[in-house]
Design a protein around this motif. Structure first.
Motif, PDB file in Angstrom:
ATOM      1  N   HIS A 128       0.818  -1.223   0.000  1.00 24.30           N
ATOM      2  CA  HIS A 128       0.000   0.000   0.000  1.00 24.30           C
ATOM      3  C   HIS A 128       0.847   1.266   0.000  1.00 24.30           C
ATOM      4  O   HIS A 128       0.468   2.275  -0.559  1.00 24.30           O
ATOM      5  CB  HIS A 128      -0.883   0.027   1.252  1.00 24.30           C
ATOM      6  CG  HIS A 128      -2.156  -0.731   1.064  1.00 24.30           C
ATOM      7  ND1 HIS A 128      -2.212  -2.097   1.204  1.00 24.30           N
ATOM      8  CD2 HIS A 128      -3.392  -0.322   0.722  1.00 24.30           C
ATOM      9  CE1 HIS A 128      -3.448  -2.489   0.974  1.00 24.30           C
ATOM     10  NE2 HIS A 128      -4.187  -1.439   0.675  1.00 24.30           N
ATOM     11  N   GLY A 145      -9.035  -6.434  11.161  1.00 24.12           N
ATOM     12  CA  GLY A 145      -8.504  -6.095   9.843  1.00 24.12           C
ATOM     13  C   GLY A 145      -7.613  -7.211   9.345  1.00 24.12           C
ATOM     14  O   GLY A 145      -6.501  -7.391   9.846  1.00 24.12           O
ATOM     15  N   CYS A 146      -8.105  -7.995   8.393  1.00 24.41           N
ATOM     16  CA  CYS A 146      -7.358  -9.178   7.957  1.00 24.41           C
ATOM     17  C   CYS A 146      -6.896  -9.047   6.513  1.00 24.41           C
ATOM     18  O   CYS A 146      -7.193  -9.887   5.661  1.00 24.41           O
ATOM     19  CB  CYS A 146      -8.183 -10.445   8.174  1.00 24.41           C
ATOM     20  SG  CYS A 146      -8.639 -10.660   9.908  1.00 24.41           S
ATOM     21  N   GLY A 147      -6.147  -7.980   6.243  1.00 24.22           N
ATOM     22  CA  GLY A 147      -5.401  -7.891   4.984  1.00 24.22           C
ATOM     23  C   GLY A 147      -4.066  -8.586   5.200  1.00 24.22           C
ATOM     24  O   GLY A 147      -3.934  -9.431   6.092  1.00 24.22           O
ATOM     25  N   VAL A 192      -1.310  -7.511   6.498  1.00 25.28           N
ATOM     26  CA  VAL A 192      -0.707  -7.259   7.809  1.00 25.28           C
ATOM     27  C   VAL A 192      -1.443  -8.043   8.898  1.00 25.28           C
ATOM     28  O   VAL A 192      -0.831  -8.716   9.730  1.00 25.28           O
ATOM     29  CB  VAL A 192      -0.685  -5.745   8.117  1.00 25.28           C
ATOM     30  CG1 VAL A 192      -0.193  -5.484   9.531  1.00 25.28           C
ATOM     31  CG2 VAL A 192       0.189  -5.015   7.107  1.00 25.28           C
ATOM     32  N   VAL A 222     -11.259 -10.539  12.730  1.00 24.04           N
ATOM     33  CA  VAL A 222     -12.367  -9.594  12.559  1.00 24.04           C
ATOM     34  C   VAL A 222     -12.154  -8.820  11.261  1.00 24.04           C
ATOM     35  O   VAL A 222     -11.079  -8.260  11.038  1.00 24.04           O
ATOM     36  CB  VAL A 222     -12.428  -8.592  13.738  1.00 24.04           C
ATOM     37  CG1 VAL A 222     -13.583  -7.617  13.560  1.00 24.04           C
ATOM     38  CG2 VAL A 222     -12.523  -9.323  15.075  1.00 24.04           C
ATOM     39  N   ASP A 223     -13.171  -8.792  10.418  1.00 21.13           N
ATOM     40  CA  ASP A 223     -13.084  -7.995   9.186  1.00 21.13           C
ATOM     41  C   ASP A 223     -14.511  -7.678   8.739  1.00 21.13           C
ATOM     42  O   ASP A 223     -15.478  -8.254   9.238  1.00 21.13           O
ATOM     43  CB  ASP A 223     -12.325  -8.761   8.090  1.00 21.13           C
ATOM     44  CG  ASP A 223     -11.666  -7.838   7.060  1.00 21.13           C
ATOM     45  OD1 ASP A 223     -10.424  -7.722   7.046  1.00 21.13           O
ATOM     46  OD2 ASP A 223     -12.422  -7.215   6.253  1.00 21.13           O
ATOM     47  N   ILE A 224     -14.630  -6.741   7.775  1.00 22.65           N
ATOM     48  CA  ILE A 224     -15.938  -6.412   7.223  1.00 22.65           C
ATOM     49  C   ILE A 224     -16.203  -7.171   5.930  1.00 22.65           C
ATOM     50  O   ILE A 224     -17.270  -7.055   5.338  1.00 22.65           O
ATOM     51  CB  ILE A 224     -16.047  -4.883   6.950  1.00 22.65           C
ATOM     52  CG1 ILE A 224     -14.817  -4.401   6.159  1.00 22.65           C
ATOM     53  CG2 ILE A 224     -16.192  -4.108   8.240  1.00 22.65           C
ATOM     54  CD1 ILE A 224     -14.877  -2.941   5.743  1.00 22.65           C
ATOM     55  N   ASP A 225     -15.220  -7.963   5.504  1.00 21.58           N
ATOM     56  CA  ASP A 225     -15.303  -8.640   4.205  1.00 21.58           C
ATOM     57  C   ASP A 225     -15.180 -10.152   4.427  1.00 21.58           C
ATOM     58  O   ASP A 225     -14.150 -10.625   4.922  1.00 21.58           O
ATOM     59  CB  ASP A 225     -14.147  -8.110   3.336  1.00 21.58           C
ATOM     60  CG  ASP A 225     -14.145  -8.675   1.928  1.00 21.58           C
ATOM     61  OD1 ASP A 225     -14.748  -9.747   1.713  1.00 21.58           O
ATOM     62  OD2 ASP A 225     -13.514  -8.052   1.055  1.00 21.58           O
ATOM     63  N   LYS A 268     -12.111 -12.020   3.241  1.00 17.77           N
ATOM     64  CA  LYS A 268     -10.914 -11.863   4.073  1.00 17.77           C
ATOM     65  C   LYS A 268     -10.964 -12.814   5.268  1.00 17.77           C
ATOM     66  O   LYS A 268      -9.944 -13.328   5.708  1.00 17.77           O
ATOM     67  CB  LYS A 268     -10.808 -10.419   4.577  1.00 17.77           C
ATOM     68  CG  LYS A 268     -10.711  -9.410   3.482  1.00 17.77           C
ATOM     69  CD  LYS A 268      -9.394  -9.534   2.754  1.00 17.77           C
ATOM     70  CE  LYS A 268      -9.278  -8.462   1.690  1.00 17.77           C
ATOM     71  NZ  LYS A 268      -7.920  -8.267   1.244  1.00 17.77           N
ATOM     72  N   SER A 301     -17.597  -7.746  11.233  1.00 15.13           N
ATOM     73  CA  SER A 301     -17.983  -6.587  12.040  1.00 15.13           C
ATOM     74  C   SER A 301     -18.990  -5.688  11.341  1.00 15.13           C
ATOM     75  O   SER A 301     -19.428  -4.684  11.903  1.00 15.13           O
ATOM     76  CB  SER A 301     -16.740  -5.795  12.455  1.00 15.13           C
ATOM     77  OG  SER A 301     -15.993  -5.430  11.329  1.00 15.13           O
ATOM     78  N   THR A 307     -11.993   1.290  14.610  1.00 15.94           N
ATOM     79  CA  THR A 307     -11.451  -0.044  14.877  1.00 15.94           C
ATOM     80  C   THR A 307     -10.520  -0.011  16.089  1.00 15.94           C
ATOM     81  O   THR A 307     -10.416  -0.984  16.830  1.00 15.94           O
ATOM     82  CB  THR A 307     -10.727  -0.606  13.634  1.00 15.94           C
ATOM     83  OG1 THR A 307     -10.004   0.449  12.991  1.00 15.94           O
ATOM     84  CG2 THR A 307     -11.713  -1.189  12.652  1.00 15.94           C
ATOM     85  N   VAL A 339      -1.035  -1.521  14.722  1.00 15.87           N
ATOM     86  CA  VAL A 339      -0.049  -1.693  13.636  1.00 15.87           C
ATOM     87  C   VAL A 339      -0.572  -1.061  12.351  1.00 15.87           C
ATOM     88  O   VAL A 339       0.197  -0.714  11.460  1.00 15.87           O
ATOM     89  CB  VAL A 339       0.359  -3.188  13.465  1.00 15.87           C
ATOM     90  CG1 VAL A 339      -0.801  -4.057  13.076  1.00 15.87           C
ATOM     91  CG2 VAL A 339       1.500  -3.346  12.460  1.00 15.87           C
ATOM     92  N   VAL A 393      -1.785   1.922  10.072  1.00 14.39           N
ATOM     93  CA  VAL A 393      -1.223   3.276  10.072  1.00 14.39           C
ATOM     94  C   VAL A 393      -2.335   4.300   9.859  1.00 14.39           C
ATOM     95  O   VAL A 393      -2.982   4.318   8.813  1.00 14.39           O
ATOM     96  CB  VAL A 393      -0.156   3.444   8.974  1.00 14.39           C
ATOM     97  CG1 VAL A 393       0.455   4.830   9.039  1.00 14.39           C
ATOM     98  CG2 VAL A 393       0.920   2.374   9.117  1.00 14.39           C
ATOM     99  N   ARG A 418      -0.850 -10.204  -1.736  1.00 16.52           N
ATOM    100  CA  ARG A 418       0.344  -9.590  -2.284  1.00 16.52           C
ATOM    101  C   ARG A 418       0.517  -9.994  -3.749  1.00 16.52           C
ATOM    102  O   ARG A 418       0.469 -11.176  -4.084  1.00 16.52           O
ATOM    103  CB  ARG A 418       1.593 -10.057  -1.533  1.00 16.52           C
ATOM    104  CG  ARG A 418       1.899  -9.204  -0.318  1.00 16.52           C
ATOM    105  CD  ARG A 418       2.216  -7.766  -0.732  1.00 16.52           C
ATOM    106  NE  ARG A 418       2.640  -6.945   0.378  1.00 16.52           N
ATOM    107  CZ  ARG A 418       1.836  -6.169   1.112  1.00 16.52           C
ATOM    108  NH1 ARG A 418       0.536  -6.129   0.892  1.00 16.52           N
ATOM    109  NH2 ARG A 418       2.326  -5.426   2.093  1.00 16.52           N
TER     110      ARG A 418
END
Ligand code: APR
Ligand code: ZN
Ligand code: ZN
Length: 361
Positions: free
Chosen positions: A43, A187-189, A191, A210-213, A216, A231, A261, A278, A280, A356
């Protein structure tokens, strides 16, 4: 004698990136030229292109890379031509207060190569995070090179240079996740998934993704999540408490970088638990928390800078674990692409289609 290679340049704010001929000087004192083998699309590269980081165009993009040292300048003893290395953002000084206290990731005197790479007309390039590795070769400070086992796939090795290290480090270095702990990762991208891998490695008993997608969350399970919470449809704080006997998680890792979040993370942890930020945030973001809750809930609120990693300690260790099959870093490589495909890779990243994309050279 300088040499000319191909590299991916962001010419100006929001302009499409393009492959250009770039000029690389011979390494000066303390510098190294590295022949790049693989470089992940992160990113941060997109943020450079969009002007979110600096206006110092043109940028030579790419910073999540592995390759082979081609040549070194005067005084370089830690790496030699032929060494397989992972690049890190900044060489540390070893002498400042932060370094001497064993926290070199906060080094006050970090440095990159001092010579400049240029376009063929002499225009100086700004290498992304002091690296610039969407290129056949790049010039870095020798201290940015960490030697690792050359038998590992270059695409896998390069990932440790940024996002995957940030996530694993958030769990094992910053969060100090321990055997039997309950962990929630928001957030499960790339990272967040790496934080899941790190938590599993550390022996966490429960890992709640936990994620909105939903896509993921499905991937997060393959990375080691034991439970998932969407979520968008479920109250995160309640769900995490329910899954942890009513208490909250011992460690909550926030890997999005947003106030809402962070707020979930703060309340989804157990009393005396740890929150690790973590993700940003951007400069205008603010959080508001009742001071009484900060006081009454105890524990620690931490941020993780580059996974609080020590490249010389952590890169070879994680490569070893991968080579032994104890963690699967290859799972982060969704696709391999060429130098000319970076613009399309940005689009796919934006759609959330890839963990990635890795440029292979
Ligand atoms: N709640 C939960 N998950 C969210 C939310 C939200 N409100 N908003 C976004 N997400 C999820 C996305 O669905 C995605 O799966 O967060 C994930 C973010 O992943 P990526 O966009 O792939 O980003 P990643 O590379 O993992 O980086 C995450 O860490 O290093 C920083 O700058 C980076 O801030 C970013 C964060
Ligand atoms: Zn990055
Ligand atoms: Zn220092």
């Amino acid at each position: 004698m300088s040499q000319q290679v191909r590299g991916v340049v962001a010419p100006g704010k929001n302009e499409a990136v393009r492959v250009e001929t770039i000029v690389i000087p011979d390494p000066g004192a303390g510098e190294a030229v590295v022949k790049i083998q693989a470089c992940g699309v992160c990113h941060t590269d997109l943020h450079y292109k969009q002007g979110g980081i600096s206006d110092d165009y043109p940028f030579l993009l790419g910073h999540e890379a592995s390759g082979v040292v081609e040549s070194v300048g005067a005084g370089v003893t830690d790496v030699a031509p032929g060494d397989f290395v992972i690049l890190n953002w900044r060489a540390v000084c070893g002498n400042c207060r932060a370094c001497l206290r064993g926290r070199p990731w906060y080094c006050f005197n970090t440095h990159n190569a001092t010579q400049k790479m240029t376009l063929t007309d002499g225009t100086e390039l700004s290498p992304a995070l002091g690296i610039g590795a969407f290129a056949e070769k790049t010039l870095v400070a020798a201290g940015q090179c960490t030697k690792v086992d050359p038998s590992v796939a270059p695409a896998v090795a390069g990932l440790l240079g940024c996002g995957v290290m940030a996530g694993i480090g958030a769990a094992i270095n910053t969060g100090n996740v321990g055997r039997g702990d309950t962990v929630a990762v928001i957030g499960c991208g790339g990272v967040g998934d790496a934080a899941i891998v790190g938590s599993r490695l550390a022996g966490a008993a429960k890992i709640i993704a936990v994620d909105i997608d939903d896509r993921k969350l499905t991937t997060a399970k393959t990375m080691g999540a034991t439970h998932t919470v969407n979520s968008r449809t479920t109250d995160v704080i309640e769900a995490v408490r329910e899954l942890t006997g009513g208490f909250g998680a011992d460690v909550v890792i926030e890997a999005v970088g947003r106030p809402e979040t962070y707020n979930q993370a703060f309340y989804a942890r157990d009393l005396a638990g740890t929150v690790v930020l973590v993700g940003v945030p951007t400069p205008e973001m603010k959080i508001e928390l009742p001071l009484l809750d900060v006081f009454g809930r105890g524990g620690s609120l931490k941020s993780s800078w580059y996974g609080d990693c020590l490249p010389s300690r952590d890169f070879p260790m994680l490569i070893d674990l991968h080579q032994q099959g104890r963690i699967d870093l290859a799972a982060f490589v969704t696709e391999t692409i060429g130098l000319g495909d970076v613009e399309q890779a940005f689009a796919r990243m934006h759609e959330g289609d890839v963990l990635r994309s890795v440029v292979m050279l």
